[in-house]
Design a protein around this motif. Structure first.
Motif, PDB file in Angstrom:
ATOM      1  N   ILE A 227      56.582  83.368  -4.149  1.00 36.36           N
ATOM      2  CA  ILE A 227      57.345  82.764  -5.239  1.00 36.36           C
ATOM      3  C   ILE A 227      57.729  83.865  -6.213  1.00 36.36           C
ATOM      4  O   ILE A 227      56.901  84.683  -6.595  1.00 36.36           O
ATOM      5  N   CYS A 228      58.978  83.859  -6.625  1.00 33.48           N
ATOM      6  CA  CYS A 228      59.427  84.848  -7.594  1.00 33.48           C
ATOM      7  C   CYS A 228      59.475  84.170  -8.963  1.00 33.48           C
ATOM      8  O   CYS A 228      60.118  83.133  -9.112  1.00 33.48           O
ATOM      9  N   VAL A 229      58.789  84.738  -9.956  1.00 29.96           N
ATOM     10  CA  VAL A 229      58.856  84.153 -11.301  1.00 29.96           C
ATOM     11  C   VAL A 229      59.484  85.171 -12.251  1.00 29.96           C
ATOM     12  O   VAL A 229      59.263  86.372 -12.131  1.00 29.96           O
ATOM     13  N   ALA A 230      60.258  84.652 -13.177  1.00 25.53           N
ATOM     14  CA  ALA A 230      60.938  85.529 -14.126  1.00 25.53           C
ATOM     15  C   ALA A 230      61.033  84.837 -15.471  1.00 25.53           C
ATOM     16  O   ALA A 230      60.934  83.620 -15.563  1.00 25.53           O
ATOM     17  N   ASN A 231      61.251  85.638 -16.529  1.00 30.67           N
ATOM     18  CA  ASN A 231      61.473  85.030 -17.835  1.00 30.67           C
ATOM     19  C   ASN A 231      62.908  84.499 -17.901  1.00 30.67           C
ATOM     20  O   ASN A 231      63.805  85.033 -17.277  1.00 30.67           O
ATOM     21  N   HIS A 232      63.072  83.429 -18.663  1.00 28.82           N
ATOM     22  CA  HIS A 232      64.330  82.692 -18.630  1.00 28.82           C
ATOM     23  C   HIS A 232      65.086  82.842 -19.934  1.00 28.82           C
ATOM     24  O   HIS A 232      64.550  82.591 -21.000  1.00 28.82           O
ATOM     25  N   THR A 233      66.327  83.290 -19.831  1.00 30.40           N
ATOM     26  CA  THR A 233      67.145  83.434 -21.030  1.00 30.40           C
ATOM     27  C   THR A 233      68.416  82.613 -20.916  1.00 30.40           C
ATOM     28  O   THR A 233      68.933  82.125 -21.908  1.00 30.40           O
ATOM     29  N   SER A 234      68.924  82.494 -19.692  1.00 31.43           N
ATOM     30  CA  SER A 234      70.176  81.777 -19.512  1.00 31.43           C
ATOM     31  C   SER A 234      70.337  81.430 -18.042  1.00 31.43           C
ATOM     32  O   SER A 234      69.645  81.963 -17.198  1.00 31.43           O
ATOM     33  N   PRO A 235      71.284  80.549 -17.726  1.00 24.94           N
ATOM     34  CA  PRO A 235      71.540  80.221 -16.317  1.00 24.94           C
ATOM     35  C   PRO A 235      72.010  81.437 -15.525  1.00 24.94           C
ATOM     36  O   PRO A 235      71.890  81.470 -14.306  1.00 24.94           O
ATOM     37  N   ILE A 236      72.524  82.435 -16.228  1.00 25.63           N
ATOM     38  CA  ILE A 236      73.017  83.635 -15.557  1.00 25.63           C
ATOM     39  C   ILE A 236      71.891  84.408 -14.871  1.00 25.63           C
ATOM     40  O   ILE A 236      72.127  85.165 -13.929  1.00 25.63           O
ATOM     41  N   ASP A 237      70.659  84.203 -15.334  1.00 28.71           N
ATOM     42  CA  ASP A 237      69.510  84.875 -14.700  1.00 28.71           C
ATOM     43  C   ASP A 237      69.538  84.679 -13.198  1.00 28.71           C
ATOM     44  O   ASP A 237      69.236  85.589 -12.430  1.00 28.71           O
TER      45      ASP A 237
END
Lengths: 440, 195
Positions: A227-237
């Protein structure tokens, strides 16, 4: 009169025809073909460097914005601070001056708190010639206004139409090509084609946003069965990550254009789309994710555990759901450079269309992506601790503040239990001293 | 949007607030930005809900009392002037101000006014004295459910005994001031506002 217009008419038509042809040829050669093959002429980087020079020119005209108050970052515990407040001498159980501690903390949080400012766009230190990031920048000279005016012309007159054309091309190709790939029988050929098609279309979308991305540590890229997890700033992520690797997306089923895209994508490779009713059922969600992860022929899942968009100055609480599944987690940190255009989506203020318009009329979207080494749950660590460990790693790498607060505070109220914790701590100070007195 | 917010604040207003509170021009505009960002209804005034939306304030055991201090008697809205007037209590006391000859009376951030602000947090019914009952209620807010009624009662009794000099079983403002005369109120009830 008519005799005047005829020669001009055909001349105009010819000119228009030629310019359209030139335009589309340039578009194809410089943007679409490189996107297909994943190469780059470096035009965007050149553009970014010239913008930096431009900002340096306008640097001297701006207002420096700092914090409002000086906060005590060396945070003492509640107990220590209250002891400090007291009159000293023999320790009484309760002192009327104890109230000063809560009072000052309270008023400090009214003037500047750590949470509410994460849900609005980050304030820049110097102006980047976009109206929307102009907060209290007084004394804007005529020269700067002229620059701004030229900027508006370039961004809305040239860049915006170009980007919109590319966006439509990218999305259109995605829908059409994934549907075509969907007709193939399941197997290696289909997976290969699906990967290529997804990558190509996302790359076109990247160019549609003039996104200039630097990927670091690509050896840690997520692999199947994780699973890849990332911080979320916008749908563009999503677009940013998906243009460098292939992922299985997770999300709610939408109607309209989004729905069309989702249905097309899932024909080419398995993504996980939930009905609205299914989202509430945590066990169902967990089961579907586990099943997907167990099948190593399927792509790694991309999840944003914060659950909502945060303004890229901090990472907020990770929801533990994805960390309970028990597979390898590949953390990714995404940090945007706000000077060129703020990618944060303030969903309470702007709708999606408005947001995309902002994105496509900014100078550029510049960001850095760090692939962190994979992490797994350790012995004796529960899901929440594991989530916090991953979050701390991402915050550290991306240079973001690591907060324990829940991103859900954007819309909801804070839980009573946190207040009860504060009360408990203070009670210990009172009761603790009475225990000492009884011993002495 | 930030720029629009500052344009709603006129220069005359800024000058008046400067005189009344002692904040500098840039501090006032900065605090106006903050006021504006808290004002979700965009009606130029803050309600109690606007304050409660701040998570760090919502978990403060005395959060409600502090919020209440911003609202004058019987009112549900506080405008920017009122907001600044209350915040002015927390300005540090600068040495040159101690010697200033003020025609408008004591500055808002004087030691007495700071103490009065704290006194009002205890004085629930605003009758200028802290009764045993009021003290108990505030104590209960600070400790939650973690201390028994009896223990809390004895704490309250002991506190009133220490402070009460005229035997009316209540703490008046002068008795309150006397009890805290050795405490560095100026430092403990001040926030370092940056310029």
């Amino acid at each position: 009169m008519e005799s005047y217009l005829f020669p001009f008419d055909s001349l105009i038509c010819m000119l228009l025809g030629i310019s359209f042809t030139v335009w589309f040829t340039l578009l194809l050669v410089f943007i679409i073909v490189p996107a297909i093959f994943g190469v780059s002429f470096g035009i965007r980087r050149l553009y970014m460097e010239s913008l930096v020079k431009l900002f340096e020119v306008s640097e001297c005209f701006v207002n420096r914005f700092n914090q409002i108050i000086e906060k005590n970052w060396f945070k003492m515990s509640l107990e220590q601070e209250v002891q400090e407040m007291r009159r000293g001498g023999a320790e009484p159980e309760f002192d009327m001056s104890d109230i000063f501690y809560f009072c000052r903390r309270g008023v400090e949080s009214i003037v500047d708190d750590e949470v509410t400012k994460r849900f609005t766009a980050e304030e820049l230190e110097s102006w980047n010639l976009l109206t929307r990031s102009n907060y209290n920048f007084h004394h804007i000279s005529t020269r700067l206004t002229a620059l701004w005016g030229v900027g508006v012309l370039i961004r809305y007159g040239f860049l915006l139409p170009l980007r919109v054309t590319l966006a439509f091309t990218g999305v259109g190709l995605l829908v059409v090509l994934t549907s075509i790939v969907g007709l193939f029988p399941n197997g290696r050929m289909k997976n290969y084609l699906s990967d290529k098609v997804h990558l190509m279309c996302y790359r076109i979308c990247i160019r549609a946003l003039t996104a200039i991305i630097t990927y670091h540590d690509s050896e840690n890229k997520p692999k199947n069965g994780g699973i890849c997890v990332a911080n979320h700033t916008s749908p563009i992520d999503v677009i940013i990550l998906a243009s460098d690797g292939c992922y299985a997306m997770v999300g709610q089923v939408h109607g309209g254009l989004m729905g069309v895209i989702q249905r097309a994508m899932v024909k080419a490779c398995p993504h996980i789309w939930f009905e609205r009713s299914e989202v509430k059922d945590r066990h169902l969600v967990a089961k579907r994710l586990s099943d997907h992860v167990a099948d190593t022929s399927k792509l790694p899942i991309l999840i944003f555990p914060e659950g909502t968009c945060i303004n890229n100055t901090s990472v907020m609480m990770f929801k533990k759901g994805s960390f309970e599944i028990g597979c390898t987690v590949y953390p990714v940190a995404i940090k945007y450079d706000p000077r060129f255009g703020d990618a944060f989506w303030n969903s309470s203020k702007f709708g999606m269309v408005n947001y995309l318009l902002h994105m496509m009329s900014s100078w550029a979207i510049v960001c850095s992506v760090w692939y962190l080494p994979p992490m797994s749950r350790m012995e004796g660590e529960d899901a929440v601790q594991f989530a916090n460990r991953v979050k701390a790693a991402i915050a550290r790498k991306g240079g973001l503040a690591d907060l324990l607060w829940d991103g859900g505070l954007k819309r909801g109220k804070v839980k009573e239990v946190f207040k009860e914790e504060q009360q408990k701590l203070y009670s210990k100070v009172l009761v603790g001293s009475s225990e000492d007195r009884s011993h002495s | 949007m930030g720029s629009r917010a500052s344009s709603l604040l006129r220069e005359e207003d800024i000058e008046e607030i400067k005189k009344e509170t002692g904040f500098s021009h840039s501090q006032i505009t900065r605090l106006y930005s903050r006021f504006h960002s808290l004002d979700k209804g965009e009606n130029g005034a803050l309600s109690r809900e606007d304050f409660q939306r701040i998570p760090e304030l919502a978990i403060n055991p005395l959060g409600d009392r502090i919020i209440n201090a911003f609202f004058p008697e019987g009112e549900d809205q506080v405008n920017f002037r009122g907001f600044m007037r209350t915040l002015a209590h927390f300005r540090p006391v600068e040495d040159n101000e101690k010697n200033k000859d003020l025609t408008s009376g004591e500055p808002l951030n004087s030691r007495t006014n700071k103490l009065h602000f704290a006194f009002q947090l205890y004085d629930l019914d605003r009758d200028d004295k802290i009764s045993r009952d009021e003290l108990l209620q505030v104590l209960r807010m600070m400790v939650g459910v973690n201390i028994s009624d009896e223990q809390l009662g004895s704490i309250a009794d002991r506190t009133i005994q220490e402070a009460d000099t005229n035997g009316d079983m209540c703490i008046s403002f002068s008795e309150f001031t006397k009890v805290l005369e050795k405490v560095d109120v100026e430092q403990k009830m001040s926030i370092r506002f940056l310029h």
